[in-house]
Design a protein around this motif. Sequence first.
Motif, short mmCIF file in Angstrom:
data_model
loop_
_atom_site.label_atom_id
_atom_site.label_comp_id
_atom_site.label_asym_id
_atom_site.label_seq_id
_atom_site.Cartn_x
_atom_site.Cartn_y
_atom_site.Cartn_z
N HIS A 1 0.85 -1.20 0.00
CA HIS A 1 0.00 0.00 0.00
C HIS A 1 0.88 1.25 0.00
CE1 HIS A 1 -3.95 -1.90 0.75
NE2 HIS A 1 -3.26 -2.81 1.39
N ASP A 2 0.45 2.27 -0.72
CA ASP A 2 1.25 3.48 -0.83
C ASP A 2 1.45 4.18 0.51
OD1 ASP A 2 1.51 3.11 -3.54
OD2 ASP A 2 -0.17 4.43 -4.07
N HIS A 3 0.47 4.08 1.40
CA HIS A 3 0.56 4.83 2.66
C HIS A 3 1.23 4.02 3.77
CE1 HIS A 3 -3.10 2.42 3.04
NE2 HIS A 3 -3.01 2.56 4.35
N ILE A 4 1.71 2.82 3.45
CA ILE A 4 2.34 1.96 4.46
C ILE A 4 3.76 1.62 4.05
CG2 ILE A 4 2.27 -0.30 5.59
CD1 ILE A 4 -0.76 -0.23 5.36
N SER A 5 4.69 1.83 4.97
CA SER A 5 6.09 1.48 4.74
C SER A 5 6.53 0.53 5.84
CB SER A 5 6.97 2.73 4.75
OG SER A 5 8.34 2.39 4.64
N ILE A 6 7.05 -0.63 5.44
CA ILE A 6 7.57 -1.61 6.40
C ILE A 6 9.03 -1.84 6.09
CG2 ILE A 6 7.37 -3.95 7.32
CD1 ILE A 6 4.44 -3.93 6.47
N VAL A 7 9.90 -1.55 7.05
CA VAL A 7 11.34 -1.74 6.86
C VAL A 7 11.85 -2.65 7.97
CG1 VAL A 7 11.69 0.43 5.64
CG2 VAL A 7 11.88 0.39 8.12
N VAL A 8 12.80 -3.50 7.61
CA VAL A 8 13.30 -4.52 8.53
C VAL A 8 14.76 -4.26 8.88
CG1 VAL A 8 13.74 -6.99 8.84
CG2 VAL A 8 11.69 -6.23 7.58
N ILE A 9 15.05 -4.32 10.17
CA ILE A 9 16.43 -4.28 10.64
C ILE A 9 16.93 -5.72 10.68
CG2 ILE A 9 17.99 -3.69 12.54
CD1 ILE A 9 15.93 -1.59 13.41
N PRO A 10 17.88 -6.09 9.83
CA PRO A 10 18.34 -7.49 9.81
C PRO A 10 19.29 -7.80 10.96
CG PRO A 10 19.57 -6.21 8.23
CD PRO A 10 18.55 -5.26 8.82
N PHE A 11 19.39 -9.07 11.27
CA PHE A 11 20.40 -9.50 12.23
C PHE A 11 21.77 -9.04 11.75
CE2 PHE A 11 17.42 -13.12 13.40
CZ PHE A 11 17.09 -12.58 14.63
N GLY A 12 22.63 -8.68 12.70
CA GLY A 12 23.99 -8.29 12.35
C GLY A 12 24.22 -6.81 12.31
N GLU A 13 23.12 -6.02 12.41
CA GLU A 13 23.29 -4.57 12.42
C GLU A 13 23.82 -4.12 13.78
OE1 GLU A 13 23.14 -1.84 10.46
OE2 GLU A 13 23.11 -3.27 8.80
N ALA A 14 24.49 -2.98 13.78
CA ALA A 14 25.07 -2.45 15.02
C ALA A 14 23.97 -2.09 16.02
CB ALA A 14 25.91 -1.22 14.70
N ALA A 15 24.37 -1.96 17.26
CA ALA A 15 23.40 -1.63 18.31
C ALA A 15 22.89 -0.21 18.12
CB ALA A 15 24.06 -1.76 19.67
N PHE A 16 21.70 0.04 18.67
CA PHE A 16 21.12 1.37 18.63
C PHE A 16 20.45 1.62 19.97
CE2 PHE A 16 19.03 -1.75 15.90
CZ PHE A 16 17.92 -2.08 16.69
N PRO A 17 20.17 2.89 20.31
CA PRO A 17 19.71 3.23 21.66
C PRO A 17 18.23 2.93 21.88
CG PRO A 17 19.81 5.21 20.32
CD PRO A 17 20.36 4.09 19.47
N VAL A 18 17.90 1.68 22.14
CA VAL A 18 16.51 1.33 22.41
C VAL A 18 16.51 0.12 23.34
CG1 VAL A 18 16.32 -0.22 20.43
CG2 VAL A 18 14.26 0.86 21.34
N SER A 19 15.52 0.07 24.23
CA SER A 19 15.50 -0.99 25.24
C SER A 19 14.84 -2.26 24.75
CB SER A 19 14.74 -0.49 26.48
OG SER A 19 13.38 -0.25 26.17
N GLY A 20 14.17 -2.20 23.64
CA GLY A 20 13.46 -3.37 23.12
C GLY A 20 11.96 -3.28 23.23
#
Length: 283
Positions: free
Chosen positions: A200-219
């Motif tokens: 759908h044009d109004h929906i964007s789904i992006v995936v962070i794959p395994f192996g990416e560096a850490a980022f500031p989020v608790s989960g």
Amino acid sequence: MPPSTNPTLRQQRLGVELRKLRERAGLASTAAASLLGGNQARISNIEAGRYAVSADRVRTLARIYTCADQEYVDALAGMTGGRKRGWWEEYRETLPRALVDLAELEYHADALRVAVMIHMPGLLQTPEHARATFRENVPRLRPHEVEHRVSFRIKRQEILYRDHPTPYTAIVHEAALRMGVGSPDTVREQLGFLIEMSEHDHISIVVIPFGEAAFPVSGQPIVYAFGPTPQLDTVELDTEYGCEFIDAEAQLAKYRTVLDRMEARALKPSKSRDLIHRIAQSI
């Protein structure tokens, strides 16, 4: 009209913003009441969301508080409307208040941006996936309670299908795609639904794959709801103890940065779709 003992999230937020305007103007509630031609109790009830206020009253208060941000004032005026009930109100007596407030927040948002690490986004879940999730609830839900929550979750998804659907971005970690909630058929159906919705044009789904560096989020899942102006944005955090709503400007800025960093580490939408498809085929 007597004050409401059960104001909605939107009424409470309007009251909070009017209190912020008053405090920025350096006025005590008694002084504001005098300028408005009322009493201090009325100002207190308005700021607590217990009194429904008209758009004209909001504009009058904004003039008293010398607020020159017309876009912001217009947005506050647009939050009025008395005690009109949304569809979610029928669930208020049977579901936790925070869940009902979340549906109200999503319904009125100009856009939504969410991030999940190990769960599927609520607005992108199939009924079977939602059912399997609620069956694991602690404390355990009875069968009719599970179905009640499933119906509520699916009804929340209507904002993605209405005439002017809400723009929606989901940042999903690969771990969430591989959690295996429910039977293999349920998992394949869920992943297929993600692929379908991503088209759908109004929906964007992006995936962070395994192996990416850490980022500031608790989960914990994050929902960023955009308001008509940045001051009226809201963050909802899904915790083990329920939903937490955040609207302090510093915290909003923090979560915008967190989401930006997460999305920067995600695959592009087309490659994310390919990854989801490969995972579905492997099941």
